[in-house]
Scaffold this motif. Structure first.
Motif, PDB file in Angstrom:
ATOM      1  N   MET A   1      71.588  61.056  36.738  1.00  0.00           N
ATOM      2  CA  MET A   1      70.418  61.145  35.872  1.00  0.00           C
ATOM      3  C   MET A   1      70.640  60.223  34.671  1.00  0.00           C
ATOM      4  N   SER A   2      69.830  59.187  34.560  1.00  0.00           N
ATOM      5  CA  SER A   2      69.905  58.333  33.377  1.00  0.00           C
ATOM      6  C   SER A   2      68.994  58.914  32.307  1.00  0.00           C
ATOM      7  N   LYS A   3      69.459  58.834  31.074  1.00  0.00           N
ATOM      8  CA  LYS A   3      68.676  59.416  29.988  1.00  0.00           C
ATOM      9  C   LYS A   3      68.827  58.533  28.762  1.00  0.00           C
ATOM     10  N   ASN A   4      67.845  57.643  28.556  1.00  0.00           N
ATOM     11  CA  ASN A   4      67.835  56.752  27.413  1.00  0.00           C
ATOM     12  C   ASN A   4      66.710  57.185  26.487  1.00  0.00           C
ATOM     13  N   LYS A   5      67.002  57.316  25.193  1.00  0.00           N
ATOM     14  CA  LYS A   5      65.993  57.741  24.229  1.00  0.00           C
ATOM     15  C   LYS A   5      65.883  56.683  23.147  1.00  0.00           C
ATOM     16  N   LEU A   6      64.654  56.202  22.893  1.00  0.00           N
ATOM     17  CA  LEU A   6      64.458  55.226  21.834  1.00  0.00           C
ATOM     18  C   LEU A   6      63.030  55.302  21.302  1.00  0.00           C
ATOM     19  N   ILE A   7      62.801  54.620  20.194  1.00  0.00           N
ATOM     20  CA  ILE A   7      61.481  54.586  19.565  1.00  0.00           C
ATOM     21  C   ILE A   7      60.738  53.351  20.082  1.00  0.00           C
ATOM     22  N   VAL A   8      59.451  53.534  20.439  1.00  0.00           N
ATOM     23  CA  VAL A   8      58.627  52.440  20.938  1.00  0.00           C
ATOM     24  C   VAL A   8      57.317  52.397  20.156  1.00  0.00           C
ATOM     25  N   ASP A   9      56.673  51.245  20.188  1.00  0.00           N
ATOM     26  CA  ASP A   9      55.321  51.109  19.654  1.00  0.00           C
ATOM     27  C   ASP A   9      54.372  51.479  20.789  1.00  0.00           C
ATOM     28  N   LEU A  10      53.487  52.440  20.521  1.00  0.00           N
ATOM     29  CA  LEU A  10      52.590  52.967  21.539  1.00  0.00           C
ATOM     30  C   LEU A  10      51.156  52.592  21.209  1.00  0.00           C
ATOM     31  N   PHE A  11      50.420  52.136  22.213  1.00  0.00           N
ATOM     32  CA  PHE A  11      49.015  51.764  22.067  1.00  0.00           C
ATOM     33  C   PHE A  11      48.211  52.494  23.140  1.00  0.00           C
ATOM     34  N   ILE A  12      47.223  53.257  22.703  1.00  0.00           N
ATOM     35  CA  ILE A  12      46.356  53.973  23.629  1.00  0.00           C
ATOM     36  C   ILE A  12      44.915  53.635  23.274  1.00  0.00           C
ATOM     37  N   LYS A  13      44.166  53.235  24.282  1.00  0.00           N
ATOM     38  CA  LYS A  13      42.746  52.959  24.092  1.00  0.00           C
ATOM     39  C   LYS A  13      41.990  53.772  25.126  1.00  0.00           C
ATOM     40  N   SER A  14      41.041  54.552  24.660  1.00  0.00           N
ATOM     41  CA  SER A  14      40.235  55.372  25.549  1.00  0.00           C
ATOM     42  C   SER A  14      38.778  54.973  25.414  1.00  0.00           C
ATOM     43  N   GLN A  15      38.114  54.877  26.545  1.00  0.00           N
ATOM     44  CA  GLN A  15      36.689  54.552  26.557  1.00  0.00           C
ATOM     45  C   GLN A  15      35.998  55.537  27.488  1.00  0.00           C
ATOM     46  N   GLN A  16      34.916  56.150  26.991  1.00  0.00           N
ATOM     47  CA  GLN A  16      34.134  57.081  27.789  1.00  0.00           C
ATOM     48  C   GLN A  16      32.700  56.582  27.868  1.00  0.00           C
ATOM     49  N   VAL A  17      32.174  56.491  29.082  1.00  0.00           N
ATOM     50  CA  VAL A  17      30.805  56.041  29.293  1.00  0.00           C
ATOM     51  C   VAL A  17      30.027  57.172  29.961  1.00  0.00           C
ATOM     52  N   VAL A  18      29.009  57.689  29.233  1.00  0.00           N
ATOM     53  CA  VAL A  18      28.150  58.734  29.776  1.00  0.00           C
ATOM     54  C   VAL A  18      26.958  58.084  30.465  1.00  0.00           C
ATOM     55  N   ASP A  19      26.335  57.141  29.791  1.00  0.00           N
ATOM     56  CA  ASP A  19      25.257  56.328  30.348  1.00  0.00           C
ATOM     57  C   ASP A  19      25.274  55.008  29.589  1.00  0.00           C
ATOM     58  N   GLU A  20      24.269  54.164  29.770  1.00  0.00           N
ATOM     59  CA  GLU A  20      24.278  52.841  29.136  1.00  0.00           C
ATOM     60  C   GLU A  20      24.316  52.918  27.611  1.00  0.00           C
ATOM     61  N   GLN A  21      23.690  53.939  27.016  1.00  0.00           N
ATOM     62  CA  GLN A  21      23.687  54.077  25.566  1.00  0.00           C
ATOM     63  C   GLN A  21      24.843  54.949  25.059  1.00  0.00           C
ATOM     64  N   GLY A  22      25.417  55.752  25.909  1.00  0.00           N
ATOM     65  CA  GLY A  22      26.441  56.703  25.491  1.00  0.00           C
ATOM     66  C   GLY A  22      27.847  56.254  25.764  1.00  0.00           C
ATOM     67  N   LYS A  23      28.355  55.353  24.945  1.00  0.00           N
ATOM     68  CA  LYS A  23      29.701  54.814  25.105  1.00  0.00           C
ATOM     69  C   LYS A  23      30.513  55.131  23.852  1.00  0.00           C
ATOM     70  N   GLN A  24      31.694  55.749  24.045  1.00  0.00           N
ATOM     71  CA  GLN A  24      32.567  56.069  22.923  1.00  0.00           C
ATOM     72  C   GLN A  24      33.946  55.478  23.180  1.00  0.00           C
ATOM     73  N   GLU A  25      34.582  55.028  22.095  1.00  0.00           N
ATOM     74  CA  GLU A  25      35.935  54.490  22.181  1.00  0.00           C
ATOM     75  C   GLU A  25      36.791  55.067  21.071  1.00  0.00           C
ATOM     76  N   PHE A  26      38.058  55.232  21.349  1.00  0.00           N
ATOM     77  CA  PHE A  26      39.000  55.503  20.273  1.00  0.00           C
ATOM     78  C   PHE A  26      40.318  54.828  20.607  1.00  0.00           C
ATOM     79  N   ILE A  27      41.050  54.496  19.551  1.00  0.00           N
ATOM     80  CA  ILE A  27      42.311  53.783  19.688  1.00  0.00           C
ATOM     81  C   ILE A  27      43.378  54.514  18.880  1.00  0.00           C
ATOM     82  N   ILE A  28      44.535  54.666  19.474  1.00  0.00           N
ATOM     83  CA  ILE A  28      45.696  55.220  18.775  1.00  0.00           C
ATOM     84  C   ILE A  28      46.785  54.152  18.808  1.00  0.00           C
ATOM     85  N   GLU A  29      47.291  53.802  17.647  1.00  0.00           N
ATOM     86  CA  GLU A  29      48.449  52.916  17.529  1.00  0.00           C
ATOM     87  C   GLU A  29      49.470  53.666  16.704  1.00  0.00           C
TER      88      GLU A  29
END
Length: 162
Positions: A1-29
C-alpha cells in the motif's frame, strides 16, 4: 500500500443546465490535501459559501457573517469507474458517481431530507501525468425517467511541489 500525502492546488468547475435560459456555474479554487493510496486519490478540502450572495439570507443569519464553512472529500478511483463526493456542513450528502449508472441517494438539509436521483453519463480523463490530473464528469439529475438538469463537473489538481 503506497501512501503519499501532500498539498495540491485544486480547481473545480461545475455547470448545470436546466434549459437554454437556466444555466448556472460555480468555481472553487483552493488547496487540498491529496493522499494517494493504491488505486485511488483522496482529496480533502474546505469551501466557504457566501449564503447571502446565494439568496439564503435567513439561513445565513444563523451563521456568523453569512459565511458557511463546508468540508468536502473526494475519492477518485484511478480507473475512473467510481468517484465518491462527500459534503459535510449545514447540508450533507454522499454521492457515488459510477460510470454509466443510475444511482439514488439523499441530501440532508436543515429543512429535511431530499431524495437525489442521478445518472452518471460518463467520466473522462483529460490529463493524468506525474504532476497534473484532470477529469470531466457528466451526469443528469433525474425525476422518475425525466432529466431535470444536465451537469458537468471538471475536477483538476496540480501538485504544488512540481
Amino acid at each position: 500500500m503506497s501512501k503519499n500525502k501532500l498539498i495540491v492546488d485544486l480547481f473545480i468547475k461545475s455547470q448545470q443546465v436546466v434549459d437554454e435560459q437556466g444555466k448556472q456555474e460555480f468555481i472553487i479554487e483552493t488547496q487540498a490535501e491529496l493522499t494517494e493510496i493504491d488505486d485511488s486519490y483522496f482529496l480533502i478540502f474546505e469551501h466557504f459559501d457566501d449564503l447571502k450572495a446565494d439568496g439564503l439570507d435567513t439561513i445565513g443569519e444563523l451563521s456568523q457573517g453569512n459565511i458557511e464553512k463546508t468540508n468536502f472529500s473526494l475519492k477518485i478511483q484511478k480507473d475512473l469507474e467510481k468517484i465518491t463526493l462527500r459534503r459535510f456542513g449545514a447540508s450533507s450528502y454522499v454521492i457515488d458517481f459510477v460510470n454509466s449508472d443510475l444511482s439514488y441517494n439523499y441530501v440532508n438539509t436543515t429543512h429535511g431530507r431530499l431524495e437525489l436521483i442521478y445518472r452518471t453519463n460518463k467520466i473522462v480523463s483529460v490529463k493524468n501525468s506525474k504532476n497534473d490530473f484532470e477529469i470531466n464528469l457528466d451526469y443528469d439529475l433525474m425525476q422518475g425517467d425525466s432529466v431535470l438538469a444536465n451537469n458537468n463537473l471538471n475536477i483538476a489538481f496540480v501538485r504544488a511541489d512540481k
